[in-house]
Structures are given as structure tokens and as C-alpha cells.
Design an enzyme around this catalytic site. Structure first.
Site, PDB file in Angstrom:
ATOM      1  N   ILE A 161       1.875  -5.142   8.169  1.00  0.00           N
ATOM      2  CA  ILE A 161       3.294  -4.819   8.320  1.00  0.00           C
ATOM      3  C   ILE A 161       3.497  -3.318   8.167  1.00  0.00           C
ATOM      4  O   ILE A 161       3.125  -2.731   7.149  1.00  0.00           O
ATOM      5  CB  ILE A 161       4.141  -5.568   7.269  1.00  0.00           C
ATOM      6  CG1 ILE A 161       3.941  -7.082   7.408  1.00  0.00           C
ATOM      7  CG2 ILE A 161       5.619  -5.211   7.422  1.00  0.00           C
ATOM      8  CD1 ILE A 161       4.614  -7.882   6.324  1.00  0.00           C
ATOM      9  N   GLY A 215       2.029   4.109   5.172  1.00  0.00           N
ATOM     10  CA  GLY A 215       2.364   3.353   3.973  1.00  0.00           C
ATOM     11  C   GLY A 215       2.862   2.003   4.434  1.00  0.00           C
ATOM     12  O   GLY A 215       3.650   1.916   5.367  1.00  0.00           O
ATOM     13  N   SER A 216       2.398   0.923   3.853  1.00  0.00           N
ATOM     14  CA  SER A 216       2.651  -0.355   4.506  1.00  0.00           C
ATOM     15  C   SER A 216       2.336  -1.528   3.589  1.00  0.00           C
ATOM     16  O   SER A 216       2.227  -1.375   2.368  1.00  0.00           O
ATOM     17  CB  SER A 216       1.804  -0.443   5.778  1.00  0.00           C
ATOM     18  OG  SER A 216       0.510   0.083   5.527  1.00  0.00           O
ATOM     19  N   ARG A 217       2.149  -2.704   4.197  1.00  0.00           N
ATOM     20  CA  ARG A 217       1.959  -3.926   3.424  1.00  0.00           C
ATOM     21  C   ARG A 217       1.119  -4.923   4.208  1.00  0.00           C
ATOM     22  O   ARG A 217       1.136  -4.950   5.441  1.00  0.00           O
ATOM     23  CB  ARG A 217       3.339  -4.507   3.107  1.00  0.00           C
ATOM     24  CG  ARG A 217       3.358  -5.894   2.513  1.00  0.00           C
ATOM     25  CD  ARG A 217       4.779  -6.227   2.153  1.00  0.00           C
ATOM     26  NE  ARG A 217       5.103  -7.615   2.359  1.00  0.00           N
ATOM     27  CZ  ARG A 217       6.322  -8.125   2.290  1.00  0.00           C
ATOM     28  NH1 ARG A 217       7.347  -7.336   2.050  1.00  0.00           N
ATOM     29  NH2 ARG A 217       6.535  -9.407   2.494  1.00  0.00           N
ATOM     30  N   MET A 233       0.843  -1.189   0.000  1.00  0.00           N
ATOM     31  CA  MET A 233       0.000   0.000   0.000  1.00  0.00           C
ATOM     32  C   MET A 233       0.882   1.244   0.000  1.00  0.00           C
ATOM     33  O   MET A 233       1.677   1.448   0.915  1.00  0.00           O
ATOM     34  CB  MET A 233      -0.897   0.003   1.239  1.00  0.00           C
ATOM     35  CG  MET A 233      -1.886  -1.140   1.291  1.00  0.00           C
ATOM     36  SD  MET A 233      -2.882  -1.102   2.815  1.00  0.00           S
ATOM     37  CE  MET A 233      -1.648  -1.657   4.002  1.00  0.00           C
TER      38      MET A 233
END
Length: 232
Positions: A159, A189-191, A102
Site C-alpha cells: 500500500i 513510506g508505506s504499509r 514502514m
């Protein structure tokens, strides 16, 4: 339908988690306008971006049994088979993993990929390297859920990324959750990693754009039946 109602239907709602941040950006913009007008306009643009970041649009989720949907908006950054994190308790055999990255421009409200019971929630502190890197799955701050379904147990891992500093969870162990229901959010901002049962074949490809609660990642039945939908 009035023009005001039409505009309102086109603007997605904002998740309550975002109100303090949007308010802070707006207040800073007012101060910047007082200092120097061009700075105020920059602050206004950032305020709009912040509001878009916390948008929480309505999604239409497939509800047929056996479907796994994307838990996050973003890009399918990696599809691989790896050992799941130990805290998930999913065994010591490699499992299929679908990773969704993301960016700061994606909607960051996370949705459950399946309907089932949340058996485990495990938080693990860590560092904040680029979430697109494979080692982010092991080294970064993360929050993990294990959801039991009739088709097996699914692992979902939030994450934190290079910019993200806060993982928010809306659920508790033991509760039942529906596919497409909101379970958390990550700032900024991540995953998301999804660990599928052994032998499951992902139906997406690396580089594909995923839509939380709508994009089908896997189908345990693969019988070609047309899925029903519900709005969430």
C-alpha cells in the site's frame, strides 16, 4: 581480515532501484555546495538517508513448513479481522489481517511471507493518504499478491503511503517464490497488509517491530519444533 573488508561487511548493500535516486541526491548536493556550503551539507545528509532507505541487508529466514514471516520492516500497526480486498479473490468472509507500517527510515525491500506459487497479482490505483489509517487499505494505491501454499492462500498487499508514489514489483503471476525472497519495493513510506487463512492466530502484537524475512507472524503447525534457517 582487512579494515576495508571489515567495513564492507558492516555496510548493507544497496538495491539497484535506489541508484538513480542516490545519484540524483548526490548531484544536487554538489550543486548546493557550489551555491552555499551549509546547503551542501544538508544535501549530503539527505543523500546518506536516501542510501539507507534503499539498503537491502541479508536476512536469515526460517524455512520450516507452516511459518509465515513478515514481508516488511516496520511496526505492527494493526491486527484485525476484516474482509479482504475484492481483487484478491479470497472470498467474502473476514480474514485475519496483520498490517506493518514502514516509515521513511525503514528498509523498504519487501519479502515473501511464505513459500508457494503466485496465483494472482492485481494493481489498483488510488489516493495517497497516511498509510497508518485503516481506510488506506481501501483508498490508497496498492499492489496485491495471492500466494498459494499447502496451508492455504495468503494475500499480501503493498500500500502506497502519504509520501510513497511508486510501487515496484519484481515477480510475475505463475512463478514460484520462496519464503523471504524479495518480491517488491515501495518508495518512500508505506504499509504492507498480510491476509491469513481463516482461523489463523497471529503470533505478533500491535506495536511490535517486524523484520522482513525473519519475524514470524504466524505458524500453521504450532508444534514447537525448532525451525531451520537459511540466508537470503
Amino acid at each position: 581480515m582487512s579494515i576495508a573488508n571489515s567495513i564492507q561487511r558492516q555496510i548493507p548493500p544497496i538495491h539497484p532501484e535506489g541508484y538513480p535516486f542516490i545519484g540524483g541526491f548526490a548531484l544536487a548536493s554538489l550543486v548546493l555546495f557550489w551555491l552555499w556550503t551549509p546547503l551542501g551539507w544538508i544535501g549530503t545528509v539527505l543523500t546518506i538517508w536516501c542510501a539507507l532507505f534503499f539498503r537491502d541487508p541479508v536476512r536469515v529466514t526460517p524455512v520450516r513448513d507452516g511459518i509465515v514471516v513478515a514481508p516488511a520492516d516496520g511496526r505492527i500497526s494493526m491486527i484485525t479481522t476484516v474482509l479482504p480486498p475484492a481483487e484478491l479473490g479470497l472470498g467474502d468472509r473476514p480474514l485475519p489481517r496483520v498490517s506493518i507500517f514502514m516509515s521513511v527510515f525503514n528498509c523498504h525491500v519487501n519479502r515473501s511471507p511464505v513459500a508457494g506459487r503466485i496465483d494472482r497479482i492485481a494493481y489498483r490505483p488510488g489516493i495517497f493518504i497516511n498509510a497508518e489509517l485503516d481506510k488506506a487499505s481501501e483508498d490508497n494505491e496498492r499492489n496485491s499478491l495471492v500466494i498459494s501454499t499447502p496451508n492455504g492462500r495468503i494475500g499480501v498487499v503493498q500500500i502506497a503511503g502519504l509520501v510513497a508514489r511508486r510501487i515496484v514489483s519484481f515477480v510475475k503471476e505463475g512463478q514460484t517464490i520462496g519464503a523471504g525472497e524479495r518480491f517488491g519495493l515501495i518508495r518512500f513510506g508505506s504499509r504492507l497488509d498480510v491476509y491469513l487463512p481463516e482461523g489463523t492466530r497471529p503470533l505478533v502484537a500491535e506495536g511490535q517491530t517486524a523484520i522482513a524475512g525473519e519475524t514470524i507472524l504466524a505458524d500453521f503447525r504450532l508444534n514447537g519444533a525448532a525451525p531451520a534457517f537459511r540466508s537470503s
